[in-house]
Write an enzyme that holds these catalytic residues in place. Structure first.
Site, short mmCIF file in Angstrom:
data_model
loop_
_atom_site.label_atom_id
_atom_site.label_comp_id
_atom_site.label_asym_id
_atom_site.label_seq_id
_atom_site.Cartn_x
_atom_site.Cartn_y
_atom_site.Cartn_z
N CYS A 38 0.83 -1.21 0.00
CA CYS A 38 0.00 0.00 0.00
C CYS A 38 0.85 1.25 0.00
O CYS A 38 0.77 2.08 -0.92
CB CYS A 38 -0.94 -0.01 1.20
SG CYS A 38 -2.00 1.46 1.29
N GLU A 73 -4.36 -4.09 -4.46
CA GLU A 73 -4.20 -2.66 -4.75
C GLU A 73 -4.72 -2.34 -6.15
O GLU A 73 -5.43 -1.34 -6.35
CB GLU A 73 -2.72 -2.25 -4.63
CG GLU A 73 -2.22 -2.13 -3.21
CD GLU A 73 -2.88 -1.00 -2.44
OE1 GLU A 73 -3.32 -0.01 -3.06
OE2 GLU A 73 -2.97 -1.10 -1.20
#
Length: 231
Positions: free
Chosen positions: A137, A209
């Protein structure tokens, strides 16, 4: 010379990682054509994600006996509170995203599965594997911000430009470099089984993601009759 954890993990995530730079959500964010409704939906889902993401940093810090990892996780939680979460609060105010809307909007499948994946590493595996699942992230967002800064991208939509400016700074570069070095060391000190699990945890998070952009771009929801609320 043996490859490091980050070299191995990045080599296995190239399609998702590079795909994020070219995803329509990111491209339209840059040129200002992304509908604001998509951005609002992204922010609402991200609020659920970031709340748990911050809690996971603290939980890894609680269970680890590795001093450097404890320090790293607590630093990450602090930077998240001071930076991204504070900026998101301003975005919510500007876009009139209320607490009732946050609580009333169902958690999308990707947001739910991504958070569940990271909690699973915490419960079923060890501190290093859990930390590996948290790395994509911050690392990916840093590289997105860095690349857009290098390209001198300026979105014509002010709030999109402020989102871009949140990431890719020098301070973030140093933090990512430090965290990657720590995980490379923990990987080198781990068993083969745990090394494989660290890479797997990272790869799944990197895929998630990419899916997060898809989720926001397509207003992803659960099948009719199924809804998860933010808890």
């Amino acid at each position: 010379m043996e490859k490091t954890f980050t070299e191995i993990a990045r080599s296995q995530t190239r399609p998702f990682w590079e795909g994020s730079f070219k995803h329509p959500f990111i491209l339209q964010l840059q040129d200002g054509t992304l509908p604001i409704e998509n951005f609002r939906y992204y922010l609402i889902q991200d609020a659920y994600y970031l709340r748990h993401f911050s809690a996971l940093y603290e939980k890894v810090a609680e269970i680890t006996e590795e001093p450097a990892l404890k320090t790293q996780m607590l630093e990450n939680a602090g930077h998240l509170a001071e930076g991204e979460l504070a900026i998101r609060a301003n975005f919510f105010e500007e876009l009139a995203v209320t607490d009732d809307e946050l609580k009333g909007t169902g958690v999308a499948p990707t947001a739910y599965h991504y958070v569940s994946h990271m909690y699973r590493q915490l419960v079923e595996n060890n501190d290093a594997i859990a930390a590996a699942s948290l790395l994509p992230c911050s690392w990916l967002y840093f590289e997105i911000g860095q690349r857009l800064r290098q390209l001198n991208v300026t979105s014509p939509v002010p709030i999109y430009q402020r989102w871009i400016e949140t990431y890719g700074g020098e301070e973030a570069s140093e933090a990512i470099e430090k965290e990657c070095a720590l995980l490379n060391r923990l990987y080198a000190e781990s068993s083969q089984e745990d090394q494989d699990s660290m890479v797997s945890a990272f790869v799944v998070s990197a895929r998630m993601e990419f899916n997060f952009w898809e989720m926001a771009f397509n207003f992803e929801t659960w099948p009719e009759g199924i809804q998860h609320v933010d808890k």
